[in-house]
Design an enzyme around this catalytic site. Sequence first.
Site, PDB file in Angstrom:
ATOM      1  N   CYS A  55      -3.044   3.270   4.532  1.00 22.17           N
ATOM      2  CA  CYS A  55      -4.171   4.162   4.221  1.00 22.17           C
ATOM      3  C   CYS A  55      -5.197   4.165   5.345  1.00 22.17           C
ATOM      4  CB  CYS A  55      -4.824   3.748   2.910  1.00 22.17           C
ATOM      5  SG  CYS A  55      -5.469   2.067   2.882  1.00 22.17           S
ATOM      6  N   SER A 112      -8.978  -4.506  11.332  1.00 20.92           N
ATOM      7  CA  SER A 112      -9.040  -3.926   9.993  1.00 20.92           C
ATOM      8  C   SER A 112     -10.460  -3.556   9.601  1.00 20.92           C
ATOM      9  CB  SER A 112      -8.485  -4.929   8.970  1.00 20.92           C
ATOM     10  OG  SER A 112      -7.123  -5.203   9.227  1.00 20.92           O
ATOM     11  N   GLU A 117      -8.679  -9.315   6.858  1.00 18.81           N
ATOM     12  CA  GLU A 117      -7.952  -9.111   5.597  1.00 18.81           C
ATOM     13  C   GLU A 117      -6.453  -9.318   5.824  1.00 18.81           C
ATOM     14  OE1 GLU A 117      -5.788  -6.523   4.759  1.00 18.81           O
ATOM     15  OE2 GLU A 117      -5.987  -5.268   6.533  1.00 18.81           O
ATOM     16  N   GLY A 192      -1.930   3.080 -10.232  1.00 19.96           N
ATOM     17  CA  GLY A 192      -1.055   2.460  -9.242  1.00 19.96           C
ATOM     18  C   GLY A 192      -0.779   1.032  -9.667  1.00 19.96           C
ATOM     19  N   ALA A 193       0.170   0.392  -9.016  1.00 25.41           N
ATOM     20  CA  ALA A 193       0.492  -0.988  -9.392  1.00 25.41           C
ATOM     21  C   ALA A 193       0.872  -1.813  -8.174  1.00 25.41           C
ATOM     22  CB  ALA A 193       1.629  -1.010 -10.421  1.00 25.41           C
ATOM     23  N   ILE A 197      -4.141  -2.580  -5.931  1.00 20.40           N
ATOM     24  CA  ILE A 197      -4.536  -2.500  -7.342  1.00 20.40           C
ATOM     25  C   ILE A 197      -4.488  -3.879  -7.991  1.00 20.40           C
ATOM     26  CG2 ILE A 197      -3.766  -1.644  -9.599  1.00 20.40           C
ATOM     27  CD1 ILE A 197      -5.325   0.414  -8.005  1.00 20.40           C
TER      28      ILE A 197
END
Length: 424
Positions: A55, A112, A117, A192-193, A197
Amino acid sequence: MSHRNSRLLALGLNHNTAPVAIREQVNFTTAMQINACQQLIQEGLAEEAVIVSTCNRTELYVVSEAENDLSLVAWLGRYHQLDPTTLNDYLYHYSQQQVVRHLLRVASGLDSMVLGEPQILGQLKSAYALAKEHQTTGKLLSKLFEHGFAVAKQVRTDTAIGSSPVSVAFAAVRLAQQIFGQFDTSTALLIGAGETIELAARHLRENGLKRMVVANRTLERARLLAKEFAGYAITLEEIPDHLAEADIVIASTASPEPVLLFEQVQNALKARKRRPIFIVDIAVPRDVEGRVGELKDVYLYTVDDLNEVIQENLRSRAQAALQAEEIIDTQVVHFMDWWHSLSAVDTICRLRDHATDIRNDLVNKAKRMLNNGKPAHEVIEHLAHQLTNTLLHAPCVQLRQAGSDKRDDLVLSARHLFRLPEND
């Protein structure tokens, strides 16, 4: 494959150089990553290729004989049906040692949105595993990515870069806290999973959230995550039936189209009697239709909007990042030393093959002499004499010529190469 004339090239854009509206246009799904890497090789634009697409970034890592990445820029535009000139302002370009440094920084979380992260490391590993499985990576990129993974582990072990729990998911929860205060009476809808999430669910639970609904395309995956956090699982199609219950919505799916639409949110707000909804869209491409942000009583944030919240978490990691950069400086040198050593490998192989051919030929002659009744000690002496003369003949001829040509550098190199003692 020889890498003597090959170059490392990297081309990409990220959250620092391009807004989400641009990033989502050059996003690669898993299937597209495979197809694109294979296409780069089939079209002769790369000898090896790995594409990283998350993303927050899309990056192409290639091994190529090209001097620059202009052909890659043109290809990226064609692949996504975009005018390459529209991308120019957002792209960064690296070659050779710059590529090595960039990948090590990315793997270590230094590039990042949330400094340090750990999610990007898993995403890099997935991209590399995909390329490896479909045979679009070779000796150079394999070594580079594996070196990057090892350096990232060293950075986490030797510095405090990962000591505080910061992530995009954590930033989303922190922002929700600023709006709602306590979570004990709030309901969260997680769309989402995946890992983001799951992280959000963990942070919400740790901060006192009691009720959670998990929506996912695959109900079974939603159930697995919901069960872990005592939540309720639904499919994406059931979202409109439960949206009015949600005070907090966090969305992060891999859907190419929005899964949360303007009319759905509008209807939910009517049912909620104007109680506000806080929505964070972490996905790229976006999961939430852009017009949703125009609705009154909706707080809509994208990944880019989280930047301000994230800044609070950067200060504690700044010193650790300096230490990490020192580790990376050293490890870039180690990788480049390994790469430069490859230029000698071809010569070493040829030298060994040449010596082996001479040895085999002379051993066969020695066997024939033994079969013809020659005494063993004579055969051994003859073999040793012939082997020495044959192996040293060409170097001695070249050194005599070097002496005649006053090539002292070649003579000194020979002394060094064969570890010859200095003259008395």
